[in-house]
Design a protein around this motif. Sequence first.
Motif, PDB file in Angstrom:
ATOM      1  N   PHE A  19       0.739  -1.023   0.344  1.00  0.00           N
ATOM      2  CA  PHE A  19      -0.124   0.065   0.434  1.00  0.00           C
ATOM      3  C   PHE A  19       0.685   1.451   0.181  1.00  0.00           C
ATOM      4  CE2 PHE A  19      -2.898  -3.167   1.262  1.00  0.00           C
ATOM      5  CZ  PHE A  19      -3.958  -3.241   1.095  1.00  0.00           C
ATOM      6  N   ARG A 469      -6.257  -6.655   0.449  1.00  0.00           N
ATOM      7  CA  ARG A 469      -5.598  -6.675   0.025  1.00  0.00           C
ATOM      8  C   ARG A 469      -7.014  -7.442  -1.768  1.00  0.00           C
ATOM      9  NH1 ARG A 469      -0.915  -5.302  -2.336  1.00  0.00           N
ATOM     10  NH2 ARG A 469      -0.940  -6.412  -4.637  1.00  0.00           N
ATOM     11  N   CYS A 474      -7.075  -5.734  -5.430  1.00  0.00           N
ATOM     12  CA  CYS A 474      -5.253  -6.107  -5.440  1.00  0.00           C
ATOM     13  C   CYS A 474      -5.388  -7.263  -5.850  1.00  0.00           C
ATOM     14  CB  CYS A 474      -4.183  -5.217  -4.202  1.00  0.00           C
ATOM     15  SG  CYS A 474      -4.510  -3.996  -3.673  1.00  0.00           S
ATOM     16  N   CYS A 502      -1.350  -0.831  -3.901  1.00  0.00           N
ATOM     17  CA  CYS A 502      -2.374  -0.371  -3.332  1.00  0.00           C
ATOM     18  C   CYS A 502      -2.236   1.142  -2.822  1.00  0.00           C
ATOM     19  CB  CYS A 502      -3.161  -1.343  -2.826  1.00  0.00           C
ATOM     20  SG  CYS A 502      -3.748  -2.644  -3.379  1.00  0.00           S
ATOM     21  N   SER A 504      -3.345   3.620   0.832  1.00  0.00           N
ATOM     22  CA  SER A 504      -3.634   2.894   1.872  1.00  0.00           C
ATOM     23  C   SER A 504      -4.398   4.411   2.195  1.00  0.00           C
ATOM     24  CB  SER A 504      -3.333   2.569   2.761  1.00  0.00           C
ATOM     25  OG  SER A 504      -2.220   3.224   2.718  1.00  0.00           O
TER      26      SER A 504
END
Length: 504
Positions: A19, A469, A474, A502, A504
Motif C-alpha cells: 500500500f 488486499r 489488488c 494499493c 492506503s
Amino acid sequence: MDLFAGCGGITLGFVTAGFELVASVESDPWAAESHGANFAAVSRGTNREAYHKAYDITRETPASVFRDLGISGPVDEQVDVLVGGPPCQAFARVGRAKLRHEAYRRDEDDADIAFLVDGRVNLWQRYLHYVRETKPLALLMENVPDILNHGGRNVAETVSEHLRREGYRVRYTLLNASWFGVPQTRERMFLIGVHEDLDEDVVFPSPTHFSVLPIGYEGTRATARKLINATHGDIEHSHCLISDPSEKDDLPKATTVENAFADLPPIHALDLLKSGKIARGRKDPSEPMRYTSAMPTSAWSRLMREWPLFAASDYSTGHVIRYLPRDYKIFHLMEEGWQYPEVWRFVEEKRRQLIEQRWASGEAKDDDEMQAFIKEWTLPYDPGKFPNKWWKLRRDKPSRTLMAHLGKDSYSHIHYDSEQARTISVREAARLQSFPDGFVLRGSMNPAFKQIGNAVPPLVAYTIAMTMRPIIGCRPMPDICRELLAEDSQSLPATEGSGEKCVS
C-alpha cells in the motif's frame, strides 16, 4: 490514511503489503517525527516535510491535512483504506485506574467514573468523521479488548452500527499477536469494514502460530463469545467473530523471546555500573549497535534484519538501557518468570540475611551506614497493589504485552539473562513488537519506549493488510513471512517485493 498513527506500526504493515501512504495524523510530536522519518520518502504527498508534523485530529480535517501535504483533488477520491487506533487509555483497565487516581488527586466530583467522561473515549467519533469525508473502500480500527465492555457499553458494537449506516459491512474480533509470529501475547480488538458496493465479505487472517495464552486472557474472550451467543449464533446479526487456533491445527509454536533477541549483543549492566560506563542522563536511541554475527541466527532475527524497505546492514540502533543502580543486583538474583510479589518476598528475606551477616562480621559500623544499606535492599511498592510491577522474561515463551508506560519504567520486562541483570533495551522492545532493525525512533529513550508500547505490532498489521488486499481488488504479492520466517530457509537478501501498489 493512518489516524492516531503513532510512530507507524499499522503504516509499516500496510506499506510492506504494497500500500502507498497518503497521509497520517498523530498528535505526539516525537511519534509524528518518527513516522515522518520512516515513511515521508515513500508517501504520496509532495510536501515531504509535512509528514514529520504533529496534527491534532480534533481540529484538523482530511481536507486541511491533504492540503498541507500537497495532495490535490477531491477529498473523497484519495483514500482506499482508512486505518487507525484511537487512544485506549480510557478503555483499558490499567488506564481506567490511573484516570480515577488522577481525578481523585484533583478532587473532582466524578472521579469514580473518570474513565467514562475522559475526552479520549469519544475520539472514535473523529475516526467516523474521517470515514464520512474520505469514503474509503475499506477500513481498519484497533483498540484494547476492554472496548467491548466500557462501563457496561460495547463501544465496538456502537462503532459497527454507525459504520453500517454509512454503507459498510463490519466485523470485529480479538487477535493475539503471538498467533501471527510476534514474540508477544498482545491481545487487541480489530474491526474491519468493507463498503457494501464491493460486495465482499469481511475476512480476518488465519493464525500462523499457536501459543497457550496466560491466565487472564480468557475473560475478555468469554465476553466476546457472549456477544455472539446473545444473537443465538446468527452471524448476520452479530458484528463479533471469534475463532481461536488450537493445538489440533498443527501450527508452528509461537516465537520465543530468546529467538527474538538473537544476534543482539549482551549488555552487562553490573559491569557497566562498576566501571562507571553507565550513568543517569539522556540515552540516545540513534546510537549504533553491531550484531554478534554476520548473518541472522534465527528466523525472527532474519525478518528483523531483512524486512523489505527497512533492512539493516551490519548494525542497528537503539540498544540502550535504563540506569537502575539499586536494582541491577536484584535482577541478577531473580529467576525467569518471577513477578513482583515473588521478588518482594525474596528481597525481604535477602535483606534479613545480609543484615545478620553484617552484624555477625562487624561490618555494620554506624546507624547511617546501616540505614543506607537497608534502603539499597528495600523495594518501594506494596506487592498486594502492584503484582505486575516487575516481571522477568522467560526465554522459552513469548513476552507479555508491552505497554506505553515503558516510557517511564521498564521493570515489567526484565531481561531473562541474569548475567546481564537489566531491563530490556529500546531495540529489544522494538523486536518484541515486530519493528524491524532498520526502523528509526526519534527522541530520547523514554519517548522511544512509549512509541513502541503504544504501537500496533507491524507484523499483525501486515497480516491483516495482506488479507484485505484481495477484498479491494489488488493482485497477489509475495508474502515476506514465507520468505523470511521459514526456519529451514536460507538467509535471503532483502527485496522490495512485487505486486500492484494499493493506496492506503
